[in-house]
Motif scaffolding. Structure first.
Motif, PDB file in Angstrom:
ATOM      1  N   ASP A 186       0.859  -1.194   0.000  1.00 24.90           N
ATOM      2  CA  ASP A 186       0.000   0.000   0.000  1.00 24.90           C
ATOM      3  C   ASP A 186       0.888   1.236   0.000  1.00 24.90           C
ATOM      4  OD1 ASP A 186      -1.831   2.005   0.357  1.00 24.90           O
ATOM      5  OD2 ASP A 186      -2.573   1.304   2.300  1.00 24.90           O
ATOM      6  N   TYR A 187       0.938   1.927  -1.148  1.00 25.21           N
ATOM      7  CA  TYR A 187       1.778   3.122  -1.301  1.00 25.21           C
ATOM      8  C   TYR A 187       0.862   4.333  -1.175  1.00 25.21           C
ATOM      9  CZ  TYR A 187       4.585  -0.645  -3.101  1.00 25.21           C
ATOM     10  OH  TYR A 187       5.249  -1.844  -3.233  1.00 25.21           O
ATOM     11  N   GLU A 188       1.031   5.069  -0.091  1.00 22.64           N
ATOM     12  CA  GLU A 188       0.053   6.083   0.283  1.00 22.64           C
ATOM     13  C   GLU A 188       0.013   7.286  -0.651  1.00 22.64           C
ATOM     14  OE1 GLU A 188       0.613   7.200   4.308  1.00 22.64           O
ATOM     15  OE2 GLU A 188       0.324   5.177   5.099  1.00 22.64           O
ATOM     16  N   ASP A 189       1.144   7.661  -1.242  1.00 27.45           N
ATOM     17  CA  ASP A 189       1.191   8.922  -1.983  1.00 27.45           C
ATOM     18  C   ASP A 189       2.181   8.795  -3.136  1.00 27.45           C
ATOM     19  OD1 ASP A 189       1.059  11.512  -2.842  1.00 27.45           O
ATOM     20  OD2 ASP A 189       2.019  12.399  -1.101  1.00 27.45           O
ATOM     21  N   VAL A 190       1.662   8.718  -4.357  1.00 30.72           N
ATOM     22  CA  VAL A 190       2.504   8.586  -5.549  1.00 30.72           C
ATOM     23  C   VAL A 190       2.195   9.760  -6.475  1.00 30.72           C
ATOM     24  CG1 VAL A 190       3.132   7.157  -7.531  1.00 30.72           C
ATOM     25  CG2 VAL A 190       2.501   6.068  -5.351  1.00 30.72           C
ATOM     26  N   GLN A 191       3.240  10.447  -6.909  1.00 29.96           N
ATOM     27  CA  GLN A 191       3.086  11.593  -7.803  1.00 29.96           C
ATOM     28  C   GLN A 191       3.745  11.295  -9.142  1.00 29.96           C
ATOM     29  OE1 GLN A 191       4.625  14.400  -4.626  1.00 29.96           O
ATOM     30  NE2 GLN A 191       3.113  15.728  -5.591  1.00 29.96           N
ATOM     31  N   ILE A 192       3.014  11.600 -10.225  1.00 29.01           N
ATOM     32  CA  ILE A 192       3.506  11.378 -11.583  1.00 29.01           C
ATOM     33  C   ILE A 192       3.350  12.682 -12.359  1.00 29.01           C
ATOM     34  CG2 ILE A 192       3.207  10.046 -13.701  1.00 29.01           C
ATOM     35  CD1 ILE A 192       1.886   7.864 -11.972  1.00 29.01           C
ATOM     36  N   SER A 193       4.380  13.076 -13.073  1.00 27.99           N
ATOM     37  CA  SER A 193       4.306  14.313 -13.860  1.00 27.99           C
ATOM     38  C   SER A 193       5.093  14.163 -15.156  1.00 27.99           C
ATOM     39  CB  SER A 193       4.835  15.513 -13.061  1.00 27.99           C
ATOM     40  OG  SER A 193       6.193  15.331 -12.741  1.00 27.99           O
ATOM     41  N   ALA A 194       4.602  14.835 -16.184  1.00 30.35           N
ATOM     42  CA  ALA A 194       5.279  14.842 -17.488  1.00 30.35           C
ATOM     43  C   ALA A 194       5.084  16.211 -18.123  1.00 30.35           C
ATOM     44  CB  ALA A 194       4.719  13.749 -18.387  1.00 30.35           C
ATOM     45  N   SER A 195       6.119  16.735 -18.739  1.00 24.70           N
ATOM     46  CA  SER A 195       6.065  18.053 -19.374  1.00 24.70           C
ATOM     47  C   SER A 195       6.398  17.939 -20.856  1.00 24.70           C
ATOM     48  CB  SER A 195       7.052  19.013 -18.694  1.00 24.70           C
ATOM     49  OG  SER A 195       6.751  19.178 -17.327  1.00 24.70           O
ATOM     50  N   GLY A 196       5.987  18.960 -21.605  1.00 22.24           N
ATOM     51  CA  GLY A 196       6.290  18.991 -23.032  1.00 22.24           C
ATOM     52  C   GLY A 196       5.573  17.912 -23.816  1.00 22.24           C
ATOM     53  N   VAL A 197       4.359  17.568 -23.396  1.00 20.39           N
ATOM     54  CA  VAL A 197       3.605  16.492 -24.048  1.00 20.39           C
ATOM     55  C   VAL A 197       2.832  17.061 -25.237  1.00 20.39           C
ATOM     56  CG1 VAL A 197       1.840  14.725 -23.731  1.00 20.39           C
ATOM     57  CG2 VAL A 197       3.389  15.305 -21.835  1.00 20.39           C
ATOM     58  N   PRO A 198       3.025  16.509 -26.444  1.00 20.78           N
ATOM     59  CA  PRO A 198       2.276  16.994 -27.605  1.00 20.78           C
ATOM     60  C   PRO A 198       0.957  16.242 -27.772  1.00 20.78           C
ATOM     61  CG  PRO A 198       3.961  15.454 -28.324  1.00 20.78           C
ATOM     62  CD  PRO A 198       4.072  15.551 -26.813  1.00 20.78           C
ATOM     63  N   VAL A 199      -0.043  16.903 -28.346  1.00 16.61           N
ATOM     64  CA  VAL A 199      -1.310  16.275 -28.710  1.00 16.61           C
ATOM     65  C   VAL A 199      -1.619  16.662 -30.146  1.00 16.61           C
ATOM     66  CG1 VAL A 199      -3.792  16.156 -28.279  1.00 16.61           C
ATOM     67  CG2 VAL A 199      -2.206  16.243 -26.356  1.00 16.61           C
ATOM     68  N   ARG A 200      -1.547  15.678 -31.025  1.00 10.52           N
ATOM     69  CA  ARG A 200      -1.760  15.892 -32.446  1.00 10.52           C
ATOM     70  C   ARG A 200      -0.879  17.060 -32.925  1.00 10.52           C
ATOM     71  NH1 ARG A 200      -6.639  14.727 -30.141  1.00 10.52           N
ATOM     72  NH2 ARG A 200      -7.180  16.907 -29.887  1.00 10.52           N
ATOM     73  N   ASP A 201      -1.390  17.851 -33.864  1.00  5.70           N
ATOM     74  CA  ASP A 201      -0.635  19.005 -34.356  1.00  5.70           C
ATOM     75  C   ASP A 201      -1.076  20.285 -33.660  1.00  5.70           C
ATOM     76  OD1 ASP A 201       0.729  17.415 -36.160  1.00  5.70           O
ATOM     77  OD2 ASP A 201      -0.802  17.688 -37.715  1.00  5.70           O
ATOM     78  N   GLN A 202      -2.022  20.167 -32.735  1.00  4.84           N
ATOM     79  CA  GLN A 202      -2.626  21.350 -32.128  1.00  4.84           C
ATOM     80  C   GLN A 202      -1.826  21.856 -30.936  1.00  4.84           C
ATOM     81  OE1 GLN A 202      -6.425  20.836 -30.104  1.00  4.84           O
ATOM     82  NE2 GLN A 202      -7.241  22.670 -31.091  1.00  4.84           N
ATOM     83  N   LEU A 203      -1.358  20.961 -30.089  1.00  2.00           N
ATOM     84  CA  LEU A 203      -0.686  21.334 -28.843  1.00  2.00           C
ATOM     85  C   LEU A 203       0.685  20.670 -28.772  1.00  2.00           C
ATOM     86  CD1 LEU A 203      -3.799  20.744 -26.560  1.00  2.00           C
ATOM     87  CD2 LEU A 203      -2.998  22.942 -27.450  1.00  2.00           C
ATOM     88  N   ARG A 204       1.645  21.381 -28.183  1.00  4.30           N
ATOM     89  CA  ARG A 204       3.022  20.876 -28.147  1.00  4.30           C
ATOM     90  C   ARG A 204       3.639  20.846 -26.770  1.00  4.30           C
ATOM     91  NH1 ARG A 204       5.434  24.538 -33.165  1.00  4.30           N
ATOM     92  NH2 ARG A 204       3.844  23.971 -34.723  1.00  4.30           N
ATOM     93  N   ASP A 205       3.020  21.513 -25.798  1.00  6.64           N
ATOM     94  CA  ASP A 205       3.705  21.706 -24.515  1.00  6.64           C
ATOM     95  C   ASP A 205       2.770  21.486 -23.333  1.00  6.64           C
ATOM     96  OD1 ASP A 205       5.866  22.262 -22.862  1.00  6.64           O
ATOM     97  OD2 ASP A 205       5.543  24.423 -22.884  1.00  6.64           O
ATOM     98  N   LEU A 206       1.980  20.422 -23.375  1.00  7.52           N
ATOM     99  CA  LEU A 206       1.094  20.133 -22.254  1.00  7.52           C
ATOM    100  C   LEU A 206       1.895  19.653 -21.050  1.00  7.52           C
ATOM    101  CD1 LEU A 206      -1.918  18.215 -23.847  1.00  7.52           C
ATOM    102  CD2 LEU A 206      -1.781  20.628 -23.238  1.00  7.52           C
ATOM    103  N   GLU A 207       1.351  19.916 -19.881  1.00  3.74           N
ATOM    104  CA  GLU A 207       1.919  19.390 -18.641  1.00  3.74           C
ATOM    105  C   GLU A 207       0.869  18.491 -17.990  1.00  3.74           C
ATOM    106  OE1 GLU A 207       2.895  21.290 -14.372  1.00  3.74           O
ATOM    107  OE2 GLU A 207       4.138  22.057 -16.001  1.00  3.74           O
ATOM    108  N   ILE A 208       1.238  17.247 -17.737  1.00  5.36           N
ATOM    109  CA  ILE A 208       0.318  16.264 -17.175  1.00  5.36           C
ATOM    110  C   ILE A 208       0.747  15.928 -15.756  1.00  5.36           C
ATOM    111  CG2 ILE A 208      -0.552  13.906 -17.375  1.00  5.36           C
ATOM    112  CD1 ILE A 208      -0.297  14.132 -20.376  1.00  5.36           C
ATOM    113  N   GLN A 209      -0.212  15.949 -14.838  1.00 11.95           N
ATOM    114  CA  GLN A 209       0.047  15.617 -13.438  1.00 11.95           C
ATOM    115  C   GLN A 209      -0.969  14.577 -12.986  1.00 11.95           C
ATOM    116  OE1 GLN A 209       2.429  17.001 -11.432  1.00 11.95           O
ATOM    117  NE2 GLN A 209       3.185  18.588 -12.806  1.00 11.95           N
TER     118      GLN A 209
END
Length: 286
Positions: free
Chosen positions: A88-111
């Motif tokens: 049981d892992y109480e607190d896990v954080q995941i993040s990614a930057s500079g994520v592109p989506v199709r040709d519309q977006l290039r710099d999404l940040e996902i948390q």
């Protein structure tokens, strides 16, 4: 002890042998050093196992989120091994930057913030997360002003130097009124364009609305810093259309349903929560 001639005896004034005291102090120092080294080794081992687990989660999330690089993964809490033994892992954080989506977006940040990830240590270290479940998680996607500016520049008039901020005006000054809605956020947009060789500044107040998985920016009041320009009304209309944009940032992590939109200085963030989900995105039915 004092001898008859006034000279201290072999045990000193209090009858304690000084050499024995020095040997006791030396043994204590060696014990402390040994304990410090042992604790350091245990801590290093704990961090080593945690790093191996974080690597496996990063590999899984890279596939899950369709990323080109490993995201940042952090399993919080110390010691790690007690969480691992309990599965049981109480607190896990995941993040990614500079994520592109199709040709519309290039710099999404996902948390993604996961609470109580339940998986055995052997499965985790082996990369087998098929049966891993999460009690509760929060996911978010942040759209940067640079991506919004790119979309605005495709309008009928070119927009440069775009900035985005929350609309902090008071109601009596034209600011937002009514009961706050988590799916609607007031916004202020500013940018520059060129008309007849002259650079002008445009300011637009409006709303950012979350419609399912689409972020809709709608300009309401639009102002231009030069009121003497010819065709002012037409220019205001074009500017309003330039600042009215539909953005599709894709799904939130783990198929979380978007429930909230927020405007910060320089970005728009879509957030959502979910309970009882698997790392593969399915619900557990709990």
């Amino acid at each position: 002890m004092i001898t008859g001639d006034g000279v201290p005896g072999p045990h000193g004034d209090n009858g304690v042998r000084r050499p024995h005291g020095r040997r006791g102090s030396s043994r204590l120092k060696k014990l402390v050093i040994t304990l410090v080294v042992l604790v350091a080794l245990l801590v290093a081992a704990d961090f080593g196992v945690a790093a191996a687990a974080e690597y496996q989660v990063a590999q899984k999330m890279r596939t899950q989120l369709k990323l080109t690089d490993d995201p940042s993964v952090r399993i919080n809490g110390f010691p790690f091994i007690t969480q691992a033994l309990a599965g049981d892992y109480e607190d896990v954080q995941i993040s990614a930057s500079g994520v592109p989506v199709r040709d519309q977006l290039r710099d999404l940040e996902i948390q993604a913030h996961l609470h109580h990830v339940r998986i055995g240590l052997s499965d985790l270290l082996g990369g087998n997360t098929r049966n891993a479940t999460v009690d509760d998680l929060e996911g978010s996607v942040t759209i940067k002003a640079s991506d919004i500016a790119r979309l605005a520049s495709n309008s009928e008039i070119p927009i440069t130097d775009l900035t985005i901020d929350p609309d902090t005006r008071k109601p009596e000054d034209g600011g937002p009124t009514g009961k706050p809605d988590p799916r609607v956020a007031p916004v202020k947009l500013t940018g520059n364009t060129t008309v007849a060789g002259k650079k002008i500044k445009i300011t637009a107040y409006g709303t950012v609305t979350l419609l399912d998985t689409t972020v809709q920016i709608a300009a309401g009041k639009v102002a231009i810093d030069d009121q003497t320009l010819p065709g002012l009304n037409q220019l205001l209309s074009l500017a309003a259309r330039a600042f009215s944009i539909d953005i599709k940032p894709g799904e939130l992590p783990f198929t979380v349903t978007p429930t909230e939109v927020r405007v910060d200085s320089g970005s728009v963030t879509v957030k959502g929560r979910a309970s009882n989900v698997r790392l593969n995105g399915a619900t557990t039915g709990g």
